[in-house]
Write an enzyme that holds these catalytic residues in place. Structure first.
Site, short mmCIF file in Angstrom:
data_model
loop_
_atom_site.label_atom_id
_atom_site.label_comp_id
_atom_site.label_asym_id
_atom_site.label_seq_id
_atom_site.Cartn_x
_atom_site.Cartn_y
_atom_site.Cartn_z
N ARG A 64 6.98 -4.75 -11.09
CA ARG A 64 6.47 -3.40 -11.04
C ARG A 64 5.58 -3.21 -9.72
O ARG A 64 5.46 -4.14 -8.90
CB ARG A 64 5.53 -2.95 -12.12
CG ARG A 64 4.52 -4.26 -12.61
CD ARG A 64 3.27 -3.84 -12.93
NE ARG A 64 2.79 -2.73 -12.07
CZ ARG A 64 2.04 -3.28 -10.96
NH1 ARG A 64 1.88 -4.52 -10.57
NH2 ARG A 64 1.49 -2.60 -10.07
N GLY A 65 5.30 -1.95 -9.62
CA GLY A 65 4.84 -1.58 -8.11
C GLY A 65 5.78 -1.02 -7.27
O GLY A 65 6.95 -1.70 -7.24
N ALA A 66 5.73 0.17 -6.91
CA ALA A 66 6.88 0.80 -6.27
C ALA A 66 7.73 0.14 -5.27
O ALA A 66 8.93 -0.15 -5.35
CB ALA A 66 6.34 2.07 -5.69
N GLN A 205 -2.89 -2.49 -15.42
CA GLN A 205 -2.74 -3.07 -14.08
C GLN A 205 -4.03 -3.63 -13.51
O GLN A 205 -3.77 -4.29 -12.33
CB GLN A 205 -1.94 -2.20 -13.11
CG GLN A 205 -0.57 -1.87 -13.55
CD GLN A 205 -0.25 -0.77 -14.28
OE1 GLN A 205 -1.19 -0.11 -15.01
NE2 GLN A 205 1.04 -0.25 -14.53
N ASP A 245 3.57 6.21 -5.36
CA ASP A 245 5.02 5.70 -5.97
C ASP A 245 5.87 6.69 -5.28
O ASP A 245 7.07 6.28 -5.25
CB ASP A 245 4.68 5.77 -7.30
CG ASP A 245 3.94 4.76 -7.97
OD1 ASP A 245 2.79 5.00 -7.89
OD2 ASP A 245 4.54 3.70 -8.20
N ASN A 255 1.26 9.00 -7.77
CA ASN A 255 0.65 7.64 -8.18
C ASN A 255 0.23 7.39 -9.46
O ASN A 255 0.34 8.42 -10.38
CB ASN A 255 -0.57 7.28 -7.22
CG ASN A 255 -0.82 6.00 -7.07
OD1 ASN A 255 0.04 5.10 -6.79
ND2 ASN A 255 -2.14 5.63 -7.27
O1 MRU Z 1 3.76 1.81 -13.22
P1 MRU Z 1 3.82 0.42 -12.08
O2 MRU Z 1 2.62 -0.50 -12.39
O3 MRU Z 1 4.87 0.38 -11.55
O4 MRU Z 1 2.84 1.58 -11.10
C1 MRU Z 1 3.07 1.53 -9.74
C2 MRU Z 1 1.87 1.12 -9.13
O5 MRU Z 1 1.57 -0.16 -9.05
C3 MRU Z 1 0.85 2.07 -8.73
O6 MRU Z 1 1.03 3.36 -8.87
C4 MRU Z 1 0.45 1.81 -7.10
O7 MRU Z 1 -0.68 2.59 -6.86
C5 MRU Z 1 1.79 2.16 -6.35
S1 MRU Z 1 2.61 0.79 -6.08
C6 MRU Z 1 2.14 -0.23 -4.73
#
Ligand code: MRU
Length: 360
Positions: A64-66, A205, A245, A255
């Site tokens: 996870r994380g964009a 998270q 994101d 985000n």
């Molecule tokens: O739903 P996720 O955990 O994949 O969410 C993404 C994120 O981790 C956050 O929105 C983050 O701030 C951006 S990705 C570095």
């Protein structure tokens, strides 16, 4: 004196190794990723043998994380190229694999950029596709390093910072986005400060952020998401850095849910609010945040919580809610550019009007 931030050292089955969030295992020809659903109790490697395994891993937030999602999707499509190579319906199958991977998480634009990077490969052979996926992934990690070096200038000793969700090495293949300046400032520039970490309901998270900050010995406190407003009103927050994101042309950002609340309160109290992200998170095809599709996730993520102990994980109901109770679980929100002081990117700390020129 540290010259640069050392990679996260992970204890995987008793072995201390440096690993990014996602990588290609050359020997076994499989995609490997750190299973983020198990952190902090276990650091386990999740293996994806096929592109469908990779799609499933993205959907289930094992990765996870964009930006990490984008890298995993690029590898996933490269796996599909190899799986369907020599198949008479190659083009059709690759298009379906593209659509399957694209549908796993709708908000993070990095996913689409990862897939586009592969589909545009000429000639599209298994070897070329895999090399492109490796390049896409490596570029993201390198951009994270630059974001850290550039963004650390905003941080001064004795500050109280606040961050939301998780934006460290595991969210960005390596190095991190919003967490990169924090780690760089502490490890390389020896600044000493304190970080408030939003717990980030419902997927928590914040536990990964806390775990990464712990690895570097960075002073931090985890708070429930609802605490930040009160802290800001007491002038206990000097600077907020979050990730993104998807960033629209005009600088509006999607985000993790709760970011908008933070930005509004920060604006009210005149606290600088920054976002940090690599190029793959900028979406030049959409004008404003209104065009961003917000992922709605399973209601059970709100109704239940995962209970952990060293021996087992289990889903627990938070309360014996009635069958008629409804739950709503949007995973992201949109923060307008008017609330954002600056954009920490590999090209510098930009203002909204500079994004398209510098990042396209
Ligand atoms: O739903 P996720 O955990 O994949 O969410 C993404 C994120 O981790 C956050 O929105 C983050 O701030 C951006 S990705 C570095």
């Amino acid at each position: 004196m540290e010259k640069e931030v050392k990679k996260l050292r992970l204890d995987i089955d008793g072995n201390q190794v440096d690993r990014p969030a996602v990588w290609w295992d050359e020997e076994n020809k499989i995609l490997c990723m750190i299973d983020q659903t198990k952190i902090p109790f276990d650091v386990k490697v999740h293996i994806c043998d096929t592109f469908l395994d990779t799609a499933q891993a993205i959907k289930n937030m094992i990765i996870r994380g964009a930006p990490s999602i984008g890298a995993a999707a690029a590898f996933g499509l490269a796996q599909a190229v190899s799986e369907f190579w020599n198949n008479e319906n190659f083009n059709h199958n690759i298009r379906s694999a593209y659509e399957i991977l694209l549908s796993t998480r709708p908000t993070a634009v990095d996913l689409k950029h990862g897939l586009e990077y592969i589909i545009k490969t000429v000639p599209l052979t298994p070897e070329n596709a895999l090399n492109q996926a490796k390049r896409f992934s490596k570029d993201i990690a390198e951009e994270g390093k630059k974001i850290g070096e550039i963004g650390q200038n905003l941080i001064k000793s004795d500050m109280n910072l606040l961050t939301h969700c998780h934006t460290g090495a595991l969210a960005l293949v390596d190095n991190g986005s919003a967490l990169a300046p924090i780690i760089q400032a502490w490890i390389v520039n020896k600044k000493r400060f304190h970080v408030y970490v939003d717990e980030t309901r419902p997927r928590i998270q914040g536990r990964i952020t806390s775990w990464e900050l712990d690895q570097y010995g960075i002073d931090h406190t985890v708070i429930c998401d609802s605490v930040s407003g009160s802290l800001m009103s007491q002038r206990k927050v000097d600077l907020i850095i979050v990730g993104a994101d998807r960033v629209a042309q005009n600088g509006d950002i999607a985000n993790k849910i709760g970011t908008y609340n933070l930005a509004v309160i920060a604006h009210y109290h005149n606290i600088p609010f920054y976002t940090a992200f690599p190029r793959s998170t900028f979406d030049p095809t959409i004008k404003t945040g209104e065009d961003i599709l917000i992922e709605e996730r399973n209601q059970l993520e709100v109704k239940e919580i995962k209970g952990y102990s060293r021996e087992y994980q289990r889903q627990l109901s938070i309360s014996p809610y009635s069958d008629k109770t409804k739950f709503f679980n949007p995973s992201f929100d949109v923060t307008p550019h008017s609330l954002i002081k600056g954009y920490i990117t590999p090209e510098g700390i930009l203002e909204a009007f500079e994004l398209a020129k510098k990042l396209e």
